[in-house]
Design a protein around this motif. Sequence first.
Motif, PDB file in Angstrom:
ATOM      1  N   GLU A   1      78.225  50.808  57.474  1.00 32.07           N
ATOM      2  CA  GLU A   1      78.608  52.254  57.545  1.00 32.07           C
ATOM      3  C   GLU A   1      78.196  52.495  59.218  1.00 32.07           C
ATOM      4  N   ASP A   2      77.582  52.078  59.818  1.00 27.77           N
ATOM      5  CA  ASP A   2      77.332  52.719  61.681  1.00 27.77           C
ATOM      6  C   ASP A   2      79.041  52.512  62.197  1.00 27.77           C
ATOM      7  N   VAL A   3      79.230  50.971  62.013  1.00 29.76           N
ATOM      8  CA  VAL A   3      80.968  50.834  62.403  1.00 29.76           C
ATOM      9  C   VAL A   3      81.674  51.915  62.056  1.00 29.76           C
ATOM     10  N   LEU A   4      81.612  52.621  61.261  1.00 33.81           N
ATOM     11  CA  LEU A   4      82.417  53.664  60.194  1.00 33.81           C
ATOM     12  C   LEU A   4      81.858  55.217  61.426  1.00 33.81           C
ATOM     13  N   THR A   5      80.790  55.116  60.825  1.00 35.83           N
ATOM     14  CA  THR A   5      79.915  56.614  61.953  1.00 35.83           C
ATOM     15  C   THR A   5      80.603  56.679  63.961  1.00 35.83           C
ATOM     16  N   ALA A   6      80.595  55.593  64.062  1.00 37.57           N
ATOM     17  CA  ALA A   6      80.910  55.244  65.080  1.00 37.57           C
ATOM     18  C   ALA A   6      82.904  55.115  65.985  1.00 37.57           C
ATOM     19  N   LEU A   7      83.075  54.515  64.392  1.00 43.75           N
ATOM     20  CA  LEU A   7      84.803  55.083  65.244  1.00 43.75           C
ATOM     21  C   LEU A   7      85.475  56.260  65.328  1.00 43.75           C
ATOM     22  N   ALA A   8      84.285  57.145  63.727  1.00 45.55           N
ATOM     23  CA  ALA A   8      84.633  58.430  63.149  1.00 45.55           C
ATOM     24  C   ALA A   8      84.200  58.910  65.055  1.00 45.55           C
ATOM     25  N   GLY A   9      83.401  58.557  65.597  1.00 43.57           N
ATOM     26  CA  GLY A   9      83.531  59.468  67.120  1.00 43.57           C
ATOM     27  C   GLY A   9      83.829  59.050  67.932  1.00 43.57           C
ATOM     28  N   TYR A  10      84.901  58.038  68.424  1.00 41.13           N
ATOM     29  CA  TYR A  10      85.783  57.632  69.177  1.00 41.13           C
ATOM     30  C   TYR A  10      86.670  58.294  68.914  1.00 41.13           C
ATOM     31  N   HIS A  11      87.603  58.286  67.118  1.00 38.74           N
ATOM     32  CA  HIS A  11      88.234  59.038  67.211  1.00 38.74           C
ATOM     33  C   HIS A  11      88.840  60.486  67.240  1.00 38.74           C
ATOM     34  N   GLY A  12      87.327  61.369  67.298  1.00 41.23           N
ATOM     35  CA  GLY A  12      87.173  61.974  67.445  1.00 41.23           C
ATOM     36  C   GLY A  12      87.896  62.728  68.669  1.00 41.23           C
ATOM     37  N   ALA A  13      86.911  61.678  69.172  1.00 41.77           N
ATOM     38  CA  ALA A  13      87.321  62.847  70.766  1.00 41.77           C
ATOM     39  C   ALA A  13      88.601  62.382  71.093  1.00 41.77           C
ATOM     40  N   VAL A  14      89.630  61.143  70.721  1.00 46.87           N
ATOM     41  CA  VAL A  14      90.890  60.615  71.354  1.00 46.87           C
ATOM     42  C   VAL A  14      91.714  61.455  70.371  1.00 46.87           C
ATOM     43  N   GLY A  15      91.672  61.804  68.841  1.00 47.21           N
ATOM     44  CA  GLY A  15      92.662  62.726  68.752  1.00 47.21           C
ATOM     45  C   GLY A  15      92.197  64.012  69.520  1.00 47.21           C
ATOM     46  N   GLU A  16      91.196  64.014  69.923  1.00 47.52           N
ATOM     47  CA  GLU A  16      90.878  65.747  70.420  1.00 47.52           C
ATOM     48  C   GLU A  16      92.267  65.509  71.834  1.00 47.52           C
ATOM     49  N   VAL A  17      92.116  64.582  71.868  1.00 52.64           N
ATOM     50  CA  VAL A  17      92.500  64.753  73.300  1.00 52.64           C
ATOM     51  C   VAL A  17      94.404  64.560  73.497  1.00 52.64           C
ATOM     52  N   VAL A  18      94.557  64.155  72.218  1.00 53.69           N
ATOM     53  CA  VAL A  18      95.839  63.778  71.300  1.00 53.69           C
ATOM     54  C   VAL A  18      96.386  65.196  70.730  1.00 53.69           C
TER      55      VAL A  18
END
Length: 650
Positions: free
Chosen positions: A208-225
């Motif tokens: 669950e922590d892995v998924l939470t971390a990826l969600a935060g990381y992907h959210g930042a990357v997706g916003e830049v994209v």
Amino acid sequence: MTREILVVDDTPANVRLLDAILTAHGYRARGVASGKQALDVVFGETPPDLVLLDIQMAGMDGFEVCRRVRDNEATAMLPVIMVTASGPEEKVAALEAGADDFVSRPFDQAELLARVRSLLRIKEYHDTVVGQAAELAAWNRMLEEQVNEQVEEMQRLHRLRRFLPATVADAVLSTGTEALLQPHRREVALLFCDLRGFSHFASTVEPEDVLTALAGYHGAVGEVVRRYSATVGWFAGDGVMMFFNDPFPCDEPALLAVTAADELHAALGPFVEHWAQRGHELGVGIGVAFGYATLGVIGFEGRYEYTAIGPVVNLAARLCDEAKSGEVLLSQAAVVAVRDRVGVAERGEVLFSGIDEPVPVWRLEGIPEFRAAPPAEAQPAAWLAAASGAPPSIRHGVEFRVLGPVDVWFDGTPLPLRGSKVRALLSLLLLHRGRVASIERLVEELWDGVPPSAATAALRVYVSRLRKLLSAAGYESLLATHPSGYRLDVPDGAIDLARFESLAADARAQLAEGNADRAAGEFRTALALWRGPAFADIAGTQAAAVESARLEEVRLELFEDCIDAELACGRHRRVLSELQAAVAANPVRERLWAQRMTALYRAGRQPEALSAFREYRTYLADELGLDPSREITDLHEAILARSAELDAAR
């Protein structure tokens, strides 16, 4: 319009009498002396509007003529007036044979003319109804095409949005073509981003922590994209590759990539700090490279990706791997492209795996005074235009594009060309631009030689739609109607084909004067106008096939000239992947093989240059039973001998 009446009578005096009466009242009379002649005229290319038919004639009588006219679907509604001198029985027989009316001899002139006018009026109503039915059928077919195309667009949009930003997918749909997704070469800026410490993190914390971390990381990357309308070419959990300047061109892609990298680094700062407070060492490394890559769709049924391949991609990935947590590393080409607008520091030379020589590496120190505006927010109309490959130099007025699927642009925005027949019609008119394209030829080409019965009516519908499209941009006057057809008057400055030819001439002049670097730039600009085969929407027509083949030969010759200019500038390594793809697609073009051998030799790859010659010689022998020319054989011998003339150009 003067109506034509066919007078059928084997007595010349009767024909002359009826001719005089009808001509005096504005009709055009045409006389024949037998039933067979009458049928030849009725079933000919220009049938009459009405038939005055004598019953008693030698050979085929009027009853038989009338029955045959009625049995033919094309003439079943042709008005027929029987001329008789007999009693009621013959009149009944005339009606049973299919006559619409009859007149008796001797003629009552007023009665004859009244009956003629009455039947011609009925025929006019019938012709109007038939014409309207044909137009209605054409509209129905057009609506059916539109529905089918809209369904296809929805399916295409679903596929495209798997791997392209929504704005790009919409732009592909607006142009009606996926040609920009085909393999091609372009100068791009690549950004690789990767989470540091993620493997250890994923093995020591709860899923669950892995998924939470990826969600935060992907959210930042997706916003830049999203903000920078970057194209995501590779995505694998903790790593992502994005690139700029393809499939849509943009101004200063290297600066855009560096700015996006700086913003992404800043956006992930709180993410790294959050997990550090929880005792986990996560970091972010970013690499940015700038150069030519081959781009297009790869994958298999049900799963496709739009991505980039080539040495510059490998370099960007290696820079990302080299970057320490919090670092943004840049290639030398990227640093040169952004010049003095960003702060950088030398990181020294690094020998990367898969790259033969040490590579200068630079570290981004910040962007003190300049930040590139995200194009999707700053200039939405221009950015949408760029998303489908609009040349950035064209900003105002109307522009037609035929070097690939047909497109029309107005002030940097694509005009919606809905319907395959409308696209094909515009392509045909552009193929004959400045000249009248006859209705017969347009019908023949639009329906591949098998036009429907209402083809002319359908053509008018498609012309009306095209005229409405041009009218919306204020250019309706470009499409002129003539008695025999239509003409599209497009000035040279408003069509990509004319610009391509002008750029080609200028580039060749620069190369002849020894300005190889400037020539290479103009060659690249000219070649970038191509998005696929010329006149792709009508490639199956005879006229377009001839012109498309001619233009493809022109394009290949220009590409070869461009390679000569690049080699003269010492860019032999840069063009190697291009040449490899070119000889694979055009294995009989000896000049391409010679250029590839030269580039390989100058890149220090003599064995591969010699191997390329053997490959070409084998192909000629096996496929064509020929030997290489004296020129390429001499080049092979010069490479074998390590000729000083070739060395001087290395």
